[in-house]
Design an enzyme around this catalytic site. Structure first.
Site, PDB file in Angstrom:
ATOM      1  N   MET A  30     -15.813  14.853  29.028  1.00 31.36           N
ATOM      2  CA  MET A  30     -16.287  16.226  28.849  1.00 31.36           C
ATOM      3  C   MET A  30     -17.357  16.234  27.751  1.00 31.36           C
ATOM      4  O   MET A  30     -17.642  17.271  27.150  1.00 31.36           O
ATOM      5  CB  MET A  30     -15.120  17.155  28.495  1.00 31.36           C
ATOM      6  CG  MET A  30     -14.094  17.212  29.625  1.00 31.36           C
ATOM      7  SD  MET A  30     -13.137  18.730  29.674  1.00 31.36           S
ATOM      8  CE  MET A  30     -12.283  18.640  28.120  1.00 31.36           C
ATOM      9  N   GLY A  31     -17.935  15.063  27.477  1.00 30.23           N
ATOM     10  CA  GLY A  31     -19.019  14.985  26.500  1.00 30.23           C
ATOM     11  C   GLY A  31     -18.523  14.961  25.070  1.00 30.23           C
ATOM     12  O   GLY A  31     -17.349  14.682  24.820  1.00 30.23           O
ATOM     13  N   GLY A  36     -14.412   6.102  21.179  1.00 32.33           N
ATOM     14  CA  GLY A  36     -13.386   5.935  22.217  1.00 32.33           C
ATOM     15  C   GLY A  36     -14.040   5.910  23.599  1.00 32.33           C
ATOM     16  O   GLY A  36     -13.763   5.028  24.418  1.00 32.33           O
ATOM     17  N   HIS A  37     -14.939   6.877  23.833  1.00 28.99           N
ATOM     18  CA  HIS A  37     -15.653   6.902  25.125  1.00 28.99           C
ATOM     19  C   HIS A  37     -16.490   5.641  25.284  1.00 28.99           C
ATOM     20  O   HIS A  37     -16.573   5.066  26.371  1.00 28.99           O
ATOM     21  CB  HIS A  37     -16.586   8.119  25.199  1.00 28.99           C
ATOM     22  CG  HIS A  37     -15.895   9.437  25.169  1.00 28.99           C
ATOM     23  ND1 HIS A  37     -16.044  10.334  24.137  1.00 28.99           N
ATOM     24  CD2 HIS A  37     -15.037  10.023  26.053  1.00 28.99           C
ATOM     25  CE1 HIS A  37     -15.334  11.421  24.380  1.00 28.99           C
ATOM     26  NE2 HIS A  37     -14.707  11.261  25.535  1.00 28.99           N
ATOM     27  N   GLY A 147      -8.868   6.937  28.565  1.00 29.04           N
ATOM     28  CA  GLY A 147      -8.272   6.531  27.293  1.00 29.04           C
ATOM     29  C   GLY A 147      -6.791   6.874  27.251  1.00 29.04           C
ATOM     30  O   GLY A 147      -6.347   7.841  27.863  1.00 29.04           O
ATOM     31  N   ASP A 150      -4.943  10.457  25.907  1.00 23.51           N
ATOM     32  CA  ASP A 150      -4.405  11.470  26.821  1.00 23.51           C
ATOM     33  C   ASP A 150      -3.427  10.783  27.770  1.00 23.51           C
ATOM     34  O   ASP A 150      -3.704  10.591  28.958  1.00 23.51           O
ATOM     35  CB  ASP A 150      -5.551  12.128  27.599  1.00 23.51           C
ATOM     36  CG  ASP A 150      -6.458  12.920  26.671  1.00 23.51           C
ATOM     37  OD1 ASP A 150      -5.993  13.909  26.102  1.00 23.51           O
ATOM     38  OD2 ASP A 150      -7.618  12.514  26.485  1.00 23.51           O
ATOM     39  N   GLN A 153      -2.138  12.696  30.814  1.00 21.88           N
ATOM     40  CA  GLN A 153      -3.232  12.810  31.785  1.00 21.88           C
ATOM     41  C   GLN A 153      -3.356  11.519  32.588  1.00 21.88           C
ATOM     42  O   GLN A 153      -3.558  11.534  33.807  1.00 21.88           O
ATOM     43  CB  GLN A 153      -4.535  13.099  31.038  1.00 21.88           C
ATOM     44  CG  GLN A 153      -5.781  12.959  31.891  1.00 21.88           C
ATOM     45  CD  GLN A 153      -7.029  13.437  31.180  1.00 21.88           C
ATOM     46  OE1 GLN A 153      -7.268  14.633  31.081  1.00 21.88           O
ATOM     47  NE2 GLN A 153      -7.844  12.511  30.687  1.00 21.88           N
ATOM     48  N   VAL A 176      -8.869   4.756  20.332  1.00 23.40           N
ATOM     49  CA  VAL A 176      -9.701   4.250  19.228  1.00 23.40           C
ATOM     50  C   VAL A 176      -9.501   5.196  18.052  1.00 23.40           C
ATOM     51  O   VAL A 176      -9.485   6.419  18.227  1.00 23.40           O
ATOM     52  CB  VAL A 176     -11.191   4.169  19.654  1.00 23.40           C
ATOM     53  CG1 VAL A 176     -12.058   3.693  18.492  1.00 23.40           C
ATOM     54  CG2 VAL A 176     -11.342   3.238  20.856  1.00 23.40           C
ATOM     55  N   SER A 185     -11.420  11.962  18.835  1.00 25.71           N
ATOM     56  CA  SER A 185     -11.351  13.043  19.812  1.00 25.71           C
ATOM     57  C   SER A 185     -12.588  13.910  19.647  1.00 25.71           C
ATOM     58  O   SER A 185     -13.068  14.109  18.520  1.00 25.71           O
ATOM     59  CB  SER A 185     -10.092  13.884  19.548  1.00 25.71           C
ATOM     60  OG  SER A 185     -10.207  15.135  20.177  1.00 25.71           O
TER      61      SER A 185
END
Ligand code: PAF
Length: 280
Positions: A30-31, A36-37, A147, A150, A153, A176, A185
């Site tokens: 979600m940008g 982490g991303h 990741g 979540d 999820q 991370v 986050s």
């Protein structure tokens, strides 16, 4: 790196990649990207010929309108980071593009969503499931990356993939953390300096709880200790702390086999809702 907002155009480009027998990795986000991303982008680049990162603040997974409005949107910065990381395609559709027809399908993940995030955020996993399924059908990835922060999820998405027989591999990556332990986050950007200084106490509570559980203390006692600890920091408002089976997400009263137990926590810190977990 190419940035697409149109489903049709992205599909056409990806069809060309597929016709050259290239494998595709998808990192749905979600940008407001962080390390982490980036670890997911790196993992996708290592395993696939082409990496697609989707950036879409999915309105139908927010049960709190204020959270949706305040969710950080940093597309330009995100694209710069993705370009530097060697991502090939960014898919950043508008809400109208993504939901040209409002979905009427309702997904029910059963027991998986009766606890924790599912219980506190009604409709959340329906929204996640719908958008993720749409992304899978748009991109047709060979592998998708999520990741472990979540964790619930992740369990929901694994179930979705299994139940709908999506032909792809779900790859998960460890959370991370900042140097002080705070789980990275996108929502951390919304913490004020005082809140930011307090936030790592969530991870501290989790690590202590893990030690106690490994030392044989009872699950209920350990949960109570965490609740009492968080209550000593008035800025926090605890939503839940649960010890669960890592795959079923159901609360357990004893440790599962190694790697299958998770302690999960959610708390509000000011206007920001934080979640974290440790798997052990
Ligand atoms: O984890 C997220 O950022 C979102 O829930 C996801 C998976 C991109 C769906 O909107």
């Amino acid at each position: 790196m190419q940035v697409f907002s149109s489903i049709t155009e992205l599909r056409a480009y990806l069809a060309a990649q597929r016709s050259e027998k290239k494998t595709i990795g998808l990192v749905p986000t979600m940008g407001a990207l962080h390390e982490g991303h980036m670890s997911l982008i790196e993992a996708s680049r290592e395993a696939n010929d082409v990496t697609v990162c989707s950036i879409f603040v999915n309105p139908i997974q927010f049960n709190n309108q204020d959270d949706l409005v305040r969710y950080p949107r940093t597309l330009e910065q995100d694209c710069a980071l993705l370009e530097e990381a060697g991502c090939d395609f960014v898919f950043a559709p508008s809400a109208d593009e993504m939901y040209s027809t409002a979905p009427s399908l309702v997904l029910d993940f059963g027991a998986l969503e009766t606890v924790m995030e599912g219980a506190f955020r009604p409709g959340h996993f329906n929204g996640v499931g719908i958008v993720v399924a749409r992304l899978f059908n748009i991109v047709h990835p060979d592998r998708v990356y999520f990741g472990q922060k979540d964790l619930q999820q992740l369990a929901v998405i694994r179930r979705l993939v299994e139940d709908l027989a999506f032909q792809l591999e779900v790859v998960s990556h460890p959370t991370v953390r900042e140097e002080d332990g705070l789980a990275m986050s996108s929502r951390n950007r919304r913490l004020g300096p005082e809140e930011r200084a307090i936030a790592p106490h969530l991870y501290k509570a989790l690590t202590e709880a893990k030690e106690r559980l490994l030392n044989g203390e009872r699950v209920d006692d350990v949960k109570q200790i965490v609740e009492d600890y968080i209550a000593t920091i008035p800025a926090f408002s605890l939503e839940y702390v649960e010890v669960v089976d890592m795959y079923t997400m159901q609360p357990v009263d004893e440790l599962q086999s190694e790697g299958n137990t998770a302690i999960c926590i959610a708390a509000h810190l000011g206007a920001v809702r934080l979640i974290d977990n440790i798997v052990f």
